[in-house]
Write an enzyme that holds these catalytic residues in place. Sequence first.
Site, mmCIF file in Angstrom:
data_model
loop_
_atom_site.group_PDB
_atom_site.id
_atom_site.type_symbol
_atom_site.label_atom_id
_atom_site.label_comp_id
_atom_site.label_asym_id
_atom_site.label_seq_id
_atom_site.Cartn_x
_atom_site.Cartn_y
_atom_site.Cartn_z
ATOM 1 N N TYR A 54 0.823 -1.202 0.000
ATOM 2 C CA TYR A 54 0.000 0.000 0.000
ATOM 3 C C TYR A 54 0.863 1.260 0.000
ATOM 4 C CZ TYR A 54 -3.153 3.724 1.331
ATOM 5 O OH TYR A 54 -3.841 4.913 1.355
ATOM 6 N N GLY A 61 -6.683 4.952 -0.655
ATOM 7 C CA GLY A 61 -8.030 5.026 -0.105
ATOM 8 C C GLY A 61 -8.860 3.838 -0.549
ATOM 9 N N ARG A 285 -15.163 38.387 41.530
ATOM 10 C CA ARG A 285 -14.653 37.504 42.582
ATOM 11 C C ARG A 285 -14.131 36.180 42.027
ATOM 12 N NH1 ARG A 285 -18.665 34.945 46.503
ATOM 13 N NH2 ARG A 285 -20.006 36.504 45.517
#
Length: 512
Positions: A54, A61, A285
């Site tokens: 491959y 693909g 805060r």
Amino acid sequence: MHTVVVGTSGVTASDVLAVARGGARVELSEEAVAALAAAREIVDALAAKPDPVYGVSTGFGALATRHISPELRAQLQRNIVRSHAAGMGPRVEREVVRALMFLRLKTVCSGHTGVRPEVAQTMADLLNAQITPVVHEYGSLGCSGDLAPLSHCALALMGEGDAEGPDGTVRPAGELLAEHGIAPVELREKEGLALLNGTDGMLGMLVMALADLERLYKSADITAALSLEGLLGTDKVLAPELHAIRPHPGQAAAAANMLAVLKGSGLTGHHQDDAPRVQDAYSVRCAPQVAGAGRDTLAHARLVAERELAAAVDNPVVLPDGRVESNGNFHGAPVAYVLDFLAIAAADLGSIAERRTDRLLDKNRSHGLPPFLADDAGVDSGLMIAQYTQAALVSEMKRLAVPASADSIPSSAMQEDHVSMGWSAARKLRTAVDNLTRIIAVELYAATRAVELREGLTPAPATRAVIEAARAAGVQGPGPDRFLAPDLAAADAFVRDGRLVAAAETVTGPLR
């Protein structure tokens, strides 16, 4: 000019920034050249065998089952680049393309791809000649790598397609290569595939976003401190012992930064004489808790980036024992997730900054400041619409925080049936970082004005240094209404280029 040497063991984030943003030169180490040659010998030996391998002697693909005869393999490699260079939409930024090219070169030099040394050298030559291939916005699904973007870069190596030259003009890539004495590459077995099968685009954008967000988190600590002063808030909530009992490191760092900026302030704590107010609002805060959680998200994203910078992402890969094996390392999930995490954290940081701005502008909650910080409220609108702009940016940030990585769409005849969408996550994060810069700039603009309107009270030396630097940079102070867009643009530039952090650090020393 700074030079980055690419070896076999990956690169650093600072290397990426130097090449992508600083135009640094790139050189291949002797070790990398040797590794490239050794891996190529393995690929050549496999190519000479009758057995299909491959990426070496097959299609790609969903077409990987076809064995390709030797006389067609060069054409196969050219064809994969040409056919995959199928991007559409606007051009991607130059720094992104340079990062993309450099990171693909990093993987090629690992010795795991089978690419010849001369191909790797040509990649370096393009970077050094400041030739930047034209890459388009759309074309990557973040799986099998950033296929279309990398293919447009590989196309330029072949002397095809368009590229931007050193002068910023887009021309045919072949012309630019010829002008710089660079010979187009003739691709051989596996090389076309190796040039386009990686997570390099999304990784490059992650590295740059991390650098930008590190600056913006420090910037947000500074503007939060300015807003606290403008609101006559208390710095007691920033005490180290309070943050030690909830031991998140980012939270402690954010609180320490705010405390350093506020040291010596004559504005903090005055609300203790104001009976109806027992404690500050959450946006003031809890600033260290929100900014701290974002900082810890940055730390996790940086760890993922460091791992990916050390990785060799290709399919198939050449292993040290001579095997050439197919794998799934090109899947972008690890990078895609943290890109999305960062967009979520950035959206929240922008949101809390906008809430502080709104509080500064509201006469019912600002503890004595004029409505909208206007010079003559009613005649003047003050910063009313600056907050509208900031609110619009915050709403956009929330949309950008929707994770791309939660999506997937099948491709390649269902062979590639689960993808990461990491490129999309990176693209929207870049927009989010830009917007966060603007949001912080609006808070800076409002908070510096609020502090200056507290007549008779002395700000901290660090915030005073910030105000003086901002005014010198064209960020104007209180007064009658004027054309506001230029002021906001100056504030944006002051945050974006790091002058805000630098001004505070002249007093505080390096912030965390």
